[in-house]
Write a protein that holds these residues in place. Structure first.
Motif, PDB file in Angstrom:
ATOM      1  N   PRO A  88     -76.357 -43.999 -17.517  1.00 57.66           N
ATOM      2  CA  PRO A  88     -76.429 -44.248 -16.074  1.00 57.66           C
ATOM      3  C   PRO A  88     -77.629 -45.109 -15.650  1.00 57.66           C
ATOM      4  CG  PRO A  88     -75.863 -41.966 -16.500  1.00 57.66           C
ATOM      5  CD  PRO A  88     -76.197 -42.589 -17.829  1.00 57.66           C
ATOM      6  N   GLU A  89     -78.725 -45.020 -16.384  1.00 56.27           N
ATOM      7  CA  GLU A  89     -79.895 -45.830 -16.019  1.00 56.27           C
ATOM      8  C   GLU A  89     -79.698 -47.312 -16.333  1.00 56.27           C
ATOM      9  OE1 GLU A  89     -80.726 -43.872 -20.007  1.00 56.27           O
ATOM     10  OE2 GLU A  89     -80.050 -43.156 -18.061  1.00 56.27           O
ATOM     11  N   SER A  90     -78.611 -47.644 -17.016  1.00 57.58           N
ATOM     12  CA  SER A  90     -78.333 -49.047 -17.308  1.00 57.58           C
ATOM     13  C   SER A  90     -77.328 -49.654 -16.329  1.00 57.58           C
ATOM     14  CB  SER A  90     -77.832 -49.217 -18.749  1.00 57.58           C
ATOM     15  OG  SER A  90     -76.523 -48.678 -18.880  1.00 57.58           O
ATOM     16  N   ILE A  91     -77.077 -48.939 -15.233  1.00 58.81           N
ATOM     17  CA  ILE A  91     -76.124 -49.393 -14.212  1.00 58.81           C
ATOM     18  C   ILE A  91     -76.842 -49.481 -12.872  1.00 58.81           C
ATOM     19  CG2 ILE A  91     -73.991 -48.859 -12.976  1.00 58.81           C
ATOM     20  CD1 ILE A  91     -73.172 -47.181 -15.452  1.00 58.81           C
ATOM     21  N   VAL A  92     -76.586 -50.570 -12.146  1.00 61.00           N
ATOM     22  CA  VAL A  92     -77.038 -50.694 -10.760  1.00 61.00           C
ATOM     23  C   VAL A  92     -75.891 -51.287  -9.956  1.00 61.00           C
ATOM     24  CG1 VAL A  92     -78.670 -51.753  -9.154  1.00 61.00           C
ATOM     25  CG2 VAL A  92     -79.455 -51.073 -11.420  1.00 61.00           C
ATOM     26  N   TYR A  93     -75.543 -50.632  -8.868  1.00 53.77           N
ATOM     27  CA  TYR A  93     -74.554 -51.159  -7.940  1.00 53.77           C
ATOM     28  C   TYR A  93     -75.291 -51.873  -6.807  1.00 53.77           C
ATOM     29  CZ  TYR A  93     -71.009 -48.116 -10.042  1.00 53.77           C
ATOM     30  OH  TYR A  93     -70.148 -47.491 -10.912  1.00 53.77           O
ATOM     31  N   VAL A  94     -74.805 -53.065  -6.457  1.00 55.59           N
ATOM     32  CA  VAL A  94     -75.400 -53.836  -5.362  1.00 55.59           C
ATOM     33  C   VAL A  94     -74.308 -54.174  -4.357  1.00 55.59           C
ATOM     34  CG1 VAL A  94     -76.547 -55.999  -4.732  1.00 55.59           C
ATOM     35  CG2 VAL A  94     -77.192 -54.819  -6.838  1.00 55.59           C
ATOM     36  N   MET A 122     -82.321 -57.551  -5.276  1.00 51.44           N
ATOM     37  CA  MET A 122     -82.127 -58.004  -6.664  1.00 51.44           C
ATOM     38  C   MET A 122     -83.395 -57.842  -7.495  1.00 51.44           C
ATOM     39  SD  MET A 122     -79.070 -58.556  -7.343  1.00 51.44           S
ATOM     40  CE  MET A 122     -79.277 -59.313  -8.953  1.00 51.44           C
ATOM     41  N   GLU A 123     -84.562 -58.048  -6.904  1.00 54.18           N
ATOM     42  CA  GLU A 123     -85.799 -57.811  -7.656  1.00 54.18           C
ATOM     43  C   GLU A 123     -85.890 -56.349  -8.071  1.00 54.18           C
ATOM     44  OE1 GLU A 123     -87.724 -60.168  -8.943  1.00 54.18           O
ATOM     45  OE2 GLU A 123     -86.207 -61.433  -8.012  1.00 54.18           O
ATOM     46  N   ARG A 124     -85.569 -55.458  -7.173  1.00 53.93           N
ATOM     47  CA  ARG A 124     -85.600 -54.028  -7.492  1.00 53.93           C
ATOM     48  C   ARG A 124     -84.541 -53.672  -8.540  1.00 53.93           C
ATOM     49  NH1 ARG A 124     -86.845 -50.772  -1.854  1.00 53.93           N
ATOM     50  NH2 ARG A 124     -88.695 -51.990  -1.279  1.00 53.93           N
ATOM     51  N   ALA A 125     -83.354 -54.233  -8.396  1.00 54.04           N
ATOM     52  CA  ALA A 125     -82.285 -53.956  -9.362  1.00 54.04           C
ATOM     53  C   ALA A 125     -82.676 -54.449 -10.753  1.00 54.04           C
ATOM     54  CB  ALA A 125     -80.974 -54.611  -8.902  1.00 54.04           C
ATOM     55  N   MET A 126     -83.185 -55.677 -10.827  1.00 56.42           N
ATOM     56  CA  MET A 126     -83.575 -56.240 -12.127  1.00 56.42           C
ATOM     57  C   MET A 126     -84.747 -55.460 -12.722  1.00 56.42           C
ATOM     58  SD  MET A 126     -81.314 -58.523 -12.576  1.00 56.42           S
ATOM     59  CE  MET A 126     -81.916 -59.432 -13.963  1.00 56.42           C
ATOM     60  N   SER A 127     -85.692 -55.090 -11.887  1.00 58.09           N
ATOM     61  CA  SER A 127     -86.830 -54.303 -12.366  1.00 58.09           C
ATOM     62  C   SER A 127     -86.352 -52.974 -12.960  1.00 58.09           C
ATOM     63  CB  SER A 127     -87.798 -54.057 -11.213  1.00 58.09           C
ATOM     64  OG  SER A 127     -88.854 -53.241 -11.622  1.00 58.09           O
ATOM     65  N   HIS A 128     -85.418 -52.345 -12.302  1.00 55.48           N
ATOM     66  CA  HIS A 128     -84.867 -51.080 -12.801  1.00 55.48           C
ATOM     67  C   HIS A 128     -84.178 -51.286 -14.150  1.00 55.48           C
ATOM     68  CE1 HIS A 128     -82.867 -47.163 -12.714  1.00 55.48           C
ATOM     69  NE2 HIS A 128     -81.765 -47.810 -13.057  1.00 55.48           N
ATOM     70  N   LEU A 129     -83.357 -52.319 -14.237  1.00 53.19           N
ATOM     71  CA  LEU A 129     -82.593 -52.561 -15.463  1.00 53.19           C
ATOM     72  C   LEU A 129     -83.467 -52.973 -16.640  1.00 53.19           C
ATOM     73  CD1 LEU A 129     -79.542 -54.438 -13.929  1.00 53.19           C
ATOM     74  CD2 LEU A 129     -79.540 -52.131 -14.926  1.00 53.19           C
ATOM     75  N   LEU A 130     -84.550 -53.681 -16.363  1.00 55.61           N
ATOM     76  CA  LEU A 130     -85.392 -54.220 -17.439  1.00 55.61           C
ATOM     77  C   LEU A 130     -86.664 -53.414 -17.669  1.00 55.61           C
ATOM     78  CD1 LEU A 130     -84.952 -57.996 -16.554  1.00 55.61           C
ATOM     79  CD2 LEU A 130     -83.723 -56.658 -18.292  1.00 55.61           C
ATOM     80  N   ARG A 131     -86.810 -52.322 -16.952  1.00 54.71           N
ATOM     81  CA  ARG A 131     -88.040 -51.526 -17.006  1.00 54.71           C
ATOM     82  C   ARG A 131     -88.374 -51.051 -18.421  1.00 54.71           C
ATOM     83  NH1 ARG A 131     -86.675 -46.988 -13.394  1.00 54.71           N
ATOM     84  NH2 ARG A 131     -85.369 -46.161 -15.024  1.00 54.71           N
ATOM     85  N   SER A 132     -87.405 -50.532 -19.154  1.00 57.68           N
ATOM     86  CA  SER A 132     -87.711 -49.996 -20.482  1.00 57.68           C
ATOM     87  C   SER A 132     -87.681 -51.064 -21.568  1.00 57.68           C
ATOM     88  CB  SER A 132     -86.764 -48.854 -20.840  1.00 57.68           C
ATOM     89  OG  SER A 132     -85.442 -49.328 -20.908  1.00 57.68           O
ATOM     90  N   TYR A 187     -76.516 -65.691  -4.584  1.00 50.70           N
ATOM     91  CA  TYR A 187     -77.872 -65.303  -4.985  1.00 50.70           C
ATOM     92  C   TYR A 187     -77.835 -64.225  -6.062  1.00 50.70           C
ATOM     93  CZ  TYR A 187     -82.721 -64.049  -5.052  1.00 50.70           C
ATOM     94  OH  TYR A 187     -83.997 -63.805  -5.477  1.00 50.70           O
ATOM     95  N   ILE A 188     -76.976 -63.251  -5.903  1.00 50.00           N
ATOM     96  CA  ILE A 188     -76.869 -62.179  -6.899  1.00 50.00           C
ATOM     97  C   ILE A 188     -76.549 -62.766  -8.270  1.00 50.00           C
ATOM     98  CG2 ILE A 188     -75.435 -60.206  -7.595  1.00 50.00           C
ATOM     99  CD1 ILE A 188     -75.333 -59.539  -4.525  1.00 50.00           C
ATOM    100  N   ALA A 189     -75.577 -63.664  -8.313  1.00 50.32           N
ATOM    101  CA  ALA A 189     -75.198 -64.299  -9.579  1.00 50.32           C
ATOM    102  C   ALA A 189     -76.330 -65.188 -10.108  1.00 50.32           C
ATOM    103  CB  ALA A 189     -73.920 -65.113  -9.394  1.00 50.32           C
ATOM    104  N   GLU A 190     -76.940 -65.964  -9.236  1.00 44.38           N
ATOM    105  CA  GLU A 190     -78.032 -66.857  -9.644  1.00 44.38           C
ATOM    106  C   GLU A 190     -79.222 -66.076 -10.188  1.00 44.38           C
ATOM    107  OE1 GLU A 190     -76.981 -70.211  -6.245  1.00 44.38           O
ATOM    108  OE2 GLU A 190     -78.681 -68.871  -5.951  1.00 44.38           O
ATOM    109  N   ARG A 191     -79.548 -64.958  -9.539  1.00 44.32           N
ATOM    110  CA  ARG A 191     -80.705 -64.151  -9.978  1.00 44.32           C
ATOM    111  C   ARG A 191     -80.435 -63.516 -11.335  1.00 44.32           C
ATOM    112  NH1 ARG A 191     -84.200 -62.503 -12.191  1.00 44.32           N
ATOM    113  NH2 ARG A 191     -85.909 -61.147 -11.524  1.00 44.32           N
ATOM    114  N   ALA A 192     -79.211 -63.049 -11.535  1.00 40.06           N
ATOM    115  CA  ALA A 192     -78.859 -62.477 -12.843  1.00 40.06           C
ATOM    116  C   ALA A 192     -78.975 -63.545 -13.926  1.00 40.06           C
ATOM    117  CB  ALA A 192     -77.455 -61.888 -12.809  1.00 40.06           C
ATOM    118  N   ALA A 193     -78.478 -64.740 -13.649  1.00 42.42           N
ATOM    119  CA  ALA A 193     -78.552 -65.834 -14.632  1.00 42.42           C
ATOM    120  C   ALA A 193     -79.994 -66.246 -14.886  1.00 42.42           C
ATOM    121  CB  ALA A 193     -77.734 -67.032 -14.148  1.00 42.42           C
TER     122      ALA A 193
END
Length: 155
Positions: A17-23, A58-68, A106-112
């Motif tokens: 679950p920690e590897s999932i973020v819904y936006v 998106m910054e918060r989502a990416m930070s959460h996903l990449l934290r570990s 933006y969501i797609a661009e930030r992920a890329a």
């Protein structure tokens, strides 16, 4: 939907679950809400997008996903019905108040731009659920989002 209740006897989730973020959530079924809460999945609703802006979300989502692991590969499952149905009407769940054209990109661009994106899919696009113009608009937007996921940016 009449989904079964989760029990302690259920198999563990395939994804942690920690590897999932819904936006961009805005229309969540009661049982989906229960699963999100039970599993502790991180989420941002359209209220959060409105309040914080898509950039901060998106910054918060990416930070959460990449934290570990800041080098971990990411997959994006892009649900076209997150976009406002004025822009993407050819979808099964057309609910007003969705992402704008720029927020969607933006969501797609930030992920890329993260450099971690290794795969993506675009789901819930169904041209048979709209008239010809709506179908064409939704397909065109979907193709543009895919190109943003592949790294296309304004400059």
């Amino acid at each position: 939907r009449d989904w079964p209740k989760y029990t302690d006897d259920d198999p563990p989730p395939r994804l942690q679950p920690e590897s999932i973020v819904y936006v961009g959530l805005r229309d969540v079924d009661p049982l989906e809400r229960e699963a999100i809460a039970r599993l502790g999945i991180k989420y941002y609703t359209m209220y959060d997008v409105d309040r914080l802006g898509v950039g901060e979300v998106m910054e918060r989502a990416m930070s959460h996903l990449l934290r570990s692991d800041p080098n971990r590969p990411l997959h994006v499952s892009y649900d076209i019905d997150a976009v406002d149905p004025r822009l993407a009407p050819a979808t099964g769940t057309a609910v007003r108040g969705g992402l704008t054209y720029r927020e969607a990109h933006y969501i797609a661009e930030r992920a890329a731009a993260s450099g971690n994106l290794c795969s993506a899919d675009l789901v819930e696009l169904n041209p048979t659920l709209s008239d010809e113009t709506g179908a064409e608009d939704t397909v065109e937007l979907g193709m543009q989002i895919v190109t943003s996921l592949m790294g296309k940016s304004i400059i």
